[in-house]
Write a protein that holds these residues in place. Structure first.
Motif, mmCIF file in Angstrom:
data_model
loop_
_atom_site.group_PDB
_atom_site.id
_atom_site.type_symbol
_atom_site.label_atom_id
_atom_site.label_comp_id
_atom_site.label_asym_id
_atom_site.label_seq_id
_atom_site.Cartn_x
_atom_site.Cartn_y
_atom_site.Cartn_z
ATOM 1 N N THR A 2 42.239 27.166 43.210
ATOM 2 C CA THR A 2 41.126 27.236 42.267
ATOM 3 C C THR A 2 41.631 27.427 40.839
ATOM 4 O OG1 THR A 2 40.906 29.643 42.397
ATOM 5 C CG2 THR A 2 39.682 28.332 44.034
ATOM 6 N N THR A 3 40.746 27.221 39.889
ATOM 7 C CA THR A 3 41.090 27.437 38.486
ATOM 8 C C THR A 3 41.494 28.894 38.273
ATOM 9 O OG1 THR A 3 39.586 25.689 37.803
ATOM 10 C CG2 THR A 3 40.241 27.268 36.114
ATOM 11 N N GLN A 4 40.778 29.803 38.918
ATOM 12 C CA GLN A 4 41.109 31.222 38.807
ATOM 13 C C GLN A 4 42.532 31.490 39.291
ATOM 14 O OE1 GLN A 4 38.118 34.025 40.075
ATOM 15 N NE2 GLN A 4 39.631 35.422 40.916
ATOM 16 N N GLU A 5 42.877 30.944 40.424
ATOM 17 C CA GLU A 5 44.228 31.126 40.968
ATOM 18 C C GLU A 5 45.283 30.491 40.056
ATOM 19 O OE1 GLU A 5 43.117 31.203 45.740
ATOM 20 O OE2 GLU A 5 43.351 29.281 44.694
ATOM 21 N N LYS A 6 44.963 29.314 39.520
ATOM 22 C CA LYS A 6 45.900 28.642 38.613
ATOM 23 C C LYS A 6 46.114 29.467 37.344
ATOM 24 C CE LYS A 6 44.557 24.010 40.098
ATOM 25 N NZ LYS A 6 43.806 22.805 39.683
ATOM 26 N N LEU A 7 45.024 30.022 36.809
ATOM 27 C CA LEU A 7 45.132 30.845 35.606
ATOM 28 C C LEU A 7 45.991 32.079 35.855
ATOM 29 C CD1 LEU A 7 41.518 30.680 34.151
ATOM 30 C CD2 LEU A 7 43.609 29.998 32.969
ATOM 31 N N GLN A 20 50.664 44.106 35.648
ATOM 32 C CA GLN A 20 49.294 43.574 35.640
ATOM 33 C C GLN A 20 48.500 44.144 34.478
ATOM 34 O OE1 GLN A 20 48.425 42.352 40.235
ATOM 35 N NE2 GLN A 20 46.844 43.406 39.142
ATOM 36 N N ALA A 21 48.795 45.379 34.096
ATOM 37 C CA ALA A 21 48.118 45.977 32.939
ATOM 38 C C ALA A 21 48.443 45.178 31.676
ATOM 39 C CB ALA A 21 48.536 47.432 32.777
ATOM 40 N N SER A 22 49.694 44.764 31.547
ATOM 41 C CA SER A 22 50.103 43.959 30.401
ATOM 42 C C SER A 22 49.434 42.584 30.433
ATOM 43 C CB SER A 22 51.620 43.806 30.382
ATOM 44 O OG SER A 22 52.026 43.001 29.307
ATOM 45 N N LEU A 23 49.382 41.982 31.627
ATOM 46 C CA LEU A 23 48.708 40.678 31.756
ATOM 47 C C LEU A 23 47.242 40.797 31.363
ATOM 48 C CD1 LEU A 23 50.189 39.385 35.150
ATOM 49 C CD2 LEU A 23 50.937 38.839 32.834
ATOM 50 N N ALA A 24 46.611 41.869 31.800
ATOM 51 C CA ALA A 24 45.201 42.095 31.461
ATOM 52 C C ALA A 24 45.031 42.190 29.947
ATOM 53 C CB ALA A 24 44.696 43.368 32.144
ATOM 54 N N ARG A 25 45.914 42.909 29.288
ATOM 55 C CA ARG A 25 45.831 43.041 27.824
ATOM 56 C C ARG A 25 45.997 41.688 27.130
ATOM 57 N NH1 ARG A 25 48.465 47.843 28.968
ATOM 58 N NH2 ARG A 25 50.530 46.945 28.614
ATOM 59 N N HIS A 26 46.926 40.865 27.625
ATOM 60 C CA HIS A 26 47.119 39.532 27.034
ATOM 61 C C HIS A 26 45.828 38.714 27.093
ATOM 62 C CE1 HIS A 26 51.379 39.580 26.159
ATOM 63 N NE2 HIS A 26 51.660 40.010 27.386
ATOM 64 N N PHE A 34 40.893 42.789 35.762
ATOM 65 C CA PHE A 34 41.910 41.770 36.020
ATOM 66 C C PHE A 34 42.438 41.894 37.449
ATOM 67 C CE2 PHE A 34 46.232 40.012 35.827
ATOM 68 C CZ PHE A 34 45.947 38.744 35.330
ATOM 69 N N ASN A 35 42.659 43.124 37.913
ATOM 70 C CA ASN A 35 43.145 43.342 39.272
ATOM 71 C C ASN A 35 42.162 42.788 40.304
ATOM 72 O OD1 ASN A 35 45.068 44.436 41.187
ATOM 73 N ND2 ASN A 35 43.474 45.935 41.661
ATOM 74 N N ASN A 36 40.873 42.939 40.038
ATOM 75 C CA ASN A 36 39.863 42.378 40.950
ATOM 76 C C ASN A 36 39.969 40.859 41.033
ATOM 77 O OD1 ASN A 36 38.757 44.838 41.678
ATOM 78 N ND2 ASN A 36 37.167 44.767 40.108
ATOM 79 N N TYR A 37 40.306 40.209 39.943
ATOM 80 C CA TYR A 37 40.477 38.755 39.955
ATOM 81 C C TYR A 37 41.747 38.378 40.710
ATOM 82 C CZ TYR A 37 37.015 38.908 36.175
ATOM 83 O OH TYR A 37 35.889 39.125 35.427
ATOM 84 N N VAL A 38 42.821 39.133 40.484
ATOM 85 C CA VAL A 38 44.097 38.851 41.140
ATOM 86 C C VAL A 38 43.976 38.988 42.655
ATOM 87 C CG1 VAL A 38 46.485 39.664 41.419
ATOM 88 C CG2 VAL A 38 45.499 39.450 39.131
ATOM 89 N N THR A 39 43.294 40.028 43.102
ATOM 90 C CA THR A 39 43.165 40.289 44.541
ATOM 91 C C THR A 39 42.068 39.455 45.188
ATOM 92 O OG1 THR A 39 41.697 42.167 44.116
ATOM 93 C CG2 THR A 39 44.070 42.636 44.351
ATOM 94 N N GLY A 40 41.275 38.769 44.388
ATOM 95 C CA GLY A 40 40.213 37.936 44.943
ATOM 96 C C GLY A 40 38.942 38.691 45.272
ATOM 97 N N VAL A 41 38.850 39.950 44.847
ATOM 98 C CA VAL A 41 37.650 40.746 45.088
ATOM 99 C C VAL A 41 36.475 40.177 44.304
ATOM 100 C CG1 VAL A 41 36.603 43.041 44.737
ATOM 101 C CG2 VAL A 41 38.938 42.835 45.621
ATOM 102 N N ARG A 42 36.760 39.679 43.114
ATOM 103 C CA ARG A 42 35.707 39.104 42.264
ATOM 104 C C ARG A 42 36.144 37.744 41.761
ATOM 105 N NH1 ARG A 42 32.292 42.864 38.615
ATOM 106 N NH2 ARG A 42 31.769 40.746 38.099
ATOM 107 N N ARG A 43 35.142 36.942 41.420
ATOM 108 C CA ARG A 43 35.378 35.644 40.798
ATOM 109 C C ARG A 43 35.287 35.820 39.289
ATOM 110 N NH1 ARG A 43 31.688 30.815 42.901
ATOM 111 N NH2 ARG A 43 30.980 32.605 44.055
#
Length: 135
Positions: A2-7, A20-26, A34-43
């Motif tokens: 998915t686009t989310q996974e690609k991003l 992941q905290a740094s990625l979220a800040r970027h 951001f963690n919810n998106y990474v783990t697939g908990v949320r879209r």
């Protein structure tokens, strides 16, 4: 994928070794979000897609359109987002270079070429114009 996974993969690749905290800040997102998106908990919502696309340097309009195409509920919505993504790509390919050339020509036309600092200013203005068109 998915686009989310690609991003998320693109974020991890561009900012390799960062937390992941740094990625979220970027991306301008909260760590838990951001963690919810990474783990697939949320879209991802559109705001998150925009933040991640900007962080990795992707075409925001095209990325948002692809994401909305994937997450749309109806065939009509999907068709509209596919059309929008295609038109955004066409604009980037055909219109942007023309605008950059016109802006560069106009900048050079109005500045005297005998002064080296003026020539440098024209080159800087052209570079800024190109940077704006790419974003």
């Amino acid at each position: 994928m998915t686009t989310q996974e690609k991003l998320i993969e693109a974020m991890k690749a561009k900012f390799s070794g960062e937390s992941q905290a740094s990625l979220a800040r970027h991306a301008g997102l909260g760590v838990q979000r951001f963690n919810n998106y990474v783990t697939g908990v949320r879209r991802m919502d559109v705001d998150a897609v925009i933040g991640c696309a900007q962080a990795v340097g992707w075409d925001v309009r095209k990325t948002v359109a692809e994401h909305l195409d994937e997450t749309s509920a109806t065939a009509r919505e999907k068709a509209m987002w596919k059309k929008w993504a295609a038109s955004a790509a066409m604009l980037a390919l055909f219109i942007a270079p023309s605008i950059v050339q016109q802006a560069h020509a106009a900048t050079l036309q109005h500045l005297p070429s005998s002064d080296p600092s003026t020539a440098a200013a024209a080159a800087t203005a052209a570079a800024v114009t190109v940077g704006i068109m790419r974003n």
